[in-house]
Design an enzyme around this catalytic site. Structure first.
Site, short mmCIF file in Angstrom:
data_model
loop_
_atom_site.label_atom_id
_atom_site.label_comp_id
_atom_site.label_asym_id
_atom_site.label_seq_id
_atom_site.Cartn_x
_atom_site.Cartn_y
_atom_site.Cartn_z
N TYR A 1 -13.61 23.66 -12.59
CA TYR A 1 -12.86 25.11 -13.09
C TYR A 1 -11.95 25.46 -12.07
CZ TYR A 1 -13.07 29.73 -14.72
OH TYR A 1 -12.43 30.98 -15.23
N GLU B 1 -9.98 23.76 -10.13
CA GLU B 1 -9.00 22.62 -9.92
C GLU B 1 -8.31 22.68 -11.56
OE1 GLU B 1 -7.51 21.76 -7.37
OE2 GLU B 1 -8.88 21.25 -5.94
N TYR C 1 -28.04 34.67 -6.07
CA TYR C 1 -27.89 33.24 -5.33
C TYR C 1 -27.14 33.60 -4.11
CZ TYR C 1 -28.95 31.21 -9.97
OH TYR C 1 -29.29 30.57 -10.73
N THR D 1 -19.12 39.25 -1.46
CA THR D 1 -18.67 40.63 -2.30
C THR D 1 -17.88 40.17 -3.39
OG1 THR D 1 -16.54 40.57 -1.15
CG2 THR D 1 -18.22 42.09 -0.07
N ARG E 1 -14.29 38.35 -2.11
CA ARG E 1 -13.31 38.08 -3.28
C ARG E 1 -12.91 39.68 -3.46
NH1 ARG E 1 -15.39 35.57 -8.27
NH2 ARG E 1 -14.93 33.44 -7.33
P1 NAD Z 1 -16.21 33.32 -22.77
O1 NAD Z 1 -16.86 31.88 -22.70
O2 NAD Z 1 -16.99 34.69 -23.23
O3 NAD Z 1 -14.86 32.95 -23.89
C1 NAD Z 1 -14.47 31.81 -23.79
C2 NAD Z 1 -14.02 31.28 -25.41
O4 NAD Z 1 -13.37 30.06 -25.11
C3 NAD Z 1 -15.20 31.21 -26.32
O5 NAD Z 1 -15.21 32.20 -27.29
C4 NAD Z 1 -15.40 29.64 -26.18
O6 NAD Z 1 -16.12 29.49 -27.55
C5 NAD Z 1 -13.86 29.62 -26.30
N1 NAD Z 1 -13.76 28.14 -25.98
C6 NAD Z 1 -14.18 27.51 -24.81
N2 NAD Z 1 -13.58 26.05 -24.90
C7 NAD Z 1 -12.99 26.03 -25.85
C8 NAD Z 1 -12.43 24.61 -26.65
N3 NAD Z 1 -12.33 23.75 -25.97
N4 NAD Z 1 -11.80 24.90 -27.67
C9 NAD Z 1 -12.04 26.18 -28.51
N5 NAD Z 1 -12.54 27.15 -27.90
C10 NAD Z 1 -13.04 27.09 -26.89
O7 NAD Z 1 -15.17 33.76 -21.39
P2 NAD Z 1 -14.49 35.02 -20.94
O8 NAD Z 1 -14.99 35.53 -19.94
O9 NAD Z 1 -14.13 35.64 -22.22
O10 NAD Z 1 -13.14 34.31 -20.36
C11 NAD Z 1 -11.89 34.11 -21.05
C12 NAD Z 1 -11.05 33.32 -20.23
O11 NAD Z 1 -10.61 34.13 -19.13
C13 NAD Z 1 -11.33 31.98 -19.67
O12 NAD Z 1 -10.36 31.48 -19.82
C14 NAD Z 1 -11.68 32.42 -18.23
O13 NAD Z 1 -11.56 31.11 -17.55
C15 NAD Z 1 -10.64 33.28 -17.82
N6 NAD Z 1 -11.49 34.35 -16.92
C16 NAD Z 1 -12.25 34.97 -17.09
C17 NAD Z 1 -13.01 35.94 -16.25
C18 NAD Z 1 -14.16 36.89 -16.42
O14 NAD Z 1 -14.49 37.44 -15.53
N7 NAD Z 1 -14.33 37.05 -17.66
C19 NAD Z 1 -12.44 35.78 -14.71
C20 NAD Z 1 -11.35 34.82 -14.75
C21 NAD Z 1 -10.82 33.87 -15.60
#
Ligand code: NAD
Length: 322
Positions: free
Chosen positions: A145, A147, A204, A210, A281
């Site tokens: 994730y 990287e 964990y 934080t 963080r």
């Molecule tokens: P989530 O898991 O609820 O949503 C991710 C969505 O992407 C899901 O609907 C999933 O089905 C879809 N998805 C995943 N891989 C896929 C693929 N290969 N093809 C098509 N669809 C795919 O996660 P989230 O919390 O809503 O996060 C959304 C984005 O924000 C992500 O990229 C995550 O890395 C980033 N992000 C979220 C947070 C957070 O705190 N929620 C923090 C940092 C970054």
């Protein structure tokens, strides 16, 4: 304006799609339902401006001729998934982002990429400005994730350089709120789910790590502001209210106990710290304030209360209380 939202059936995707539809945009969600769900987009189904295409972003994307903006959110984001599906996550970060940037190249669309605080790894400094280059382990259980998302940023830079694609990079810090999956594996739904079941919440580590938690609607307003700004370097989108994970767990369990009329909050169970899990963080959000005029608005108390209400509504209160 037609806007593609990859990952639009996920947690943040739901809130973003809602915001875009409220602003009168046409929205095409591309999502495979890997970690998201049909339920998360059910309320939009009857809106003529909404369309969902079931697809995996690791495959070349279906063409959307009139697309002007693409929010690329598709990627699992829970540490549980990092252990379950590291190769698929790396593929999603690289191939998925590349496919998004290819569509953007062909259609001259602007792209906002969902990056993450995890690009900073386990930081050696206490408050994280965008200029900090991070302390990331390239060879460990979180590397897929951390990287992967660093690669996403490098792809954005490369497509900007070679193909003149307009890119925006949001480094999102911990978000929480309604529409997270209860079995998601991230802290807030974990704590709420356990407390609703009357089970001890699991932490964990010793609880002293934080985090700063931002409410989902604040986060997606930040994404919207960034997409529509002229600023094309990375921007931290997060809350700067720093709390220990132990304090968050206590807050959540107290709110659940109050709402369920339980005599006392459930206990906390401490498990071994996860490898490479950051101990501190906290974002520096000066840049978001200066270039976007954005800062989080929803208080932690209000956000937690609304989130607990949503989980109780969705998953049902224990029968004894009905
Ligand atoms: P989530 O898991 O609820 O949503 C991710 C969505 O992407 C899901 O609907 C999933 O089905 C879809 N998805 C995943 N891989 C896929 C693929 N290969 N093809 C098509 N669809 C795919 O996660 P989230 O919390 O809503 O996060 C959304 C984005 O924000 C992500 O990229 C995550 O890395 C980033 N992000 C979220 C947070 C957070 O705190 N929620 C923090 C940092 C970054």
């Amino acid at each position: 304006m037609t806007i593609v939202v990859t990952g639009g059936a996920g947690f943040l995707g739901h809130h973003l799609v809602k915001l875009l539809l409220e602003k009168g945009k046409r929205v095409v969600v591309m999502d495979s339902f890997w970690t998201g769900s049909q339920e998360n987009i059910a309320e939009f189904a009857s809106n003529p401006n909404f369309r969902h295409i079931l697809c995996d972003v690791r495959e070349p994307l279906p063409d959307v001729e009139d697309v002007e903006q693409i929010y690329h959110l598709a990627c699992p984001a829970s540490p549980d998934d990092f252990e379950r599906a590291p190769i698929e996550i790396l593929e999603t970060c690289f191939m998925g982002t590349k496919n998004v940037l290819e569509l953007a190249t062909v259609r001259r669309a602007r792209v906002l990429l969902a990056s993450t605080s995890e690009v900073y790894g386990d930081p050696e400094i206490s408050v994280l400005p965008e200029s900090y280059r991070g302390n990331v382990n390239s060879f460990g259980p979180r590397s897929c994730y951390d990287e992967g998302k660093r690669t996403l940023e490098a792809l954005a830079f490369s497509y900007r350089l070679k193909n003149n694609v307009e890119t925006r990079i949001a480094r999102i810090f911990n978000a929480y709120g309604p529409y997270m999956a209860i079995k998601d594996g991230r802290a807030v739904p974990n704590f709420i789910g356990a407390a609703m079941d009357g089970q001890p919440v699991k932490i964990y580590g010793d609880g002293s790590a934080t985090r700063c938690f931002q409410y989902a609607t604040d986060c997606v307003e930040g994404l919207y502001a960034l997409m529509n700004s002229d600023y094309d370097n990375p921007v931290n989108i997060g809350s700067d209210l720093e709390m220990t994970v132990g304090d968050i767990a206590n807050k959540v369990t107290r709110v659940v106990a109050e709402k369920l009329g339980q005599k006392a909050p459930v206990a906390v169970q401490y498990l071994p710290k996860r490898v490479d899990d950051p101990t501190r963080r906290k974002p520096d959000i000066t840049r978001a304030g200066e270039v976007l005029g954005w800062s989080p608005k929803v208080s932690l108390d209000d956000g937690i209360a609304q989130t607990v209400d949503w989980f109780l509504e969705k998953h049902g209160r224990p029968k004894s209380l009905m």
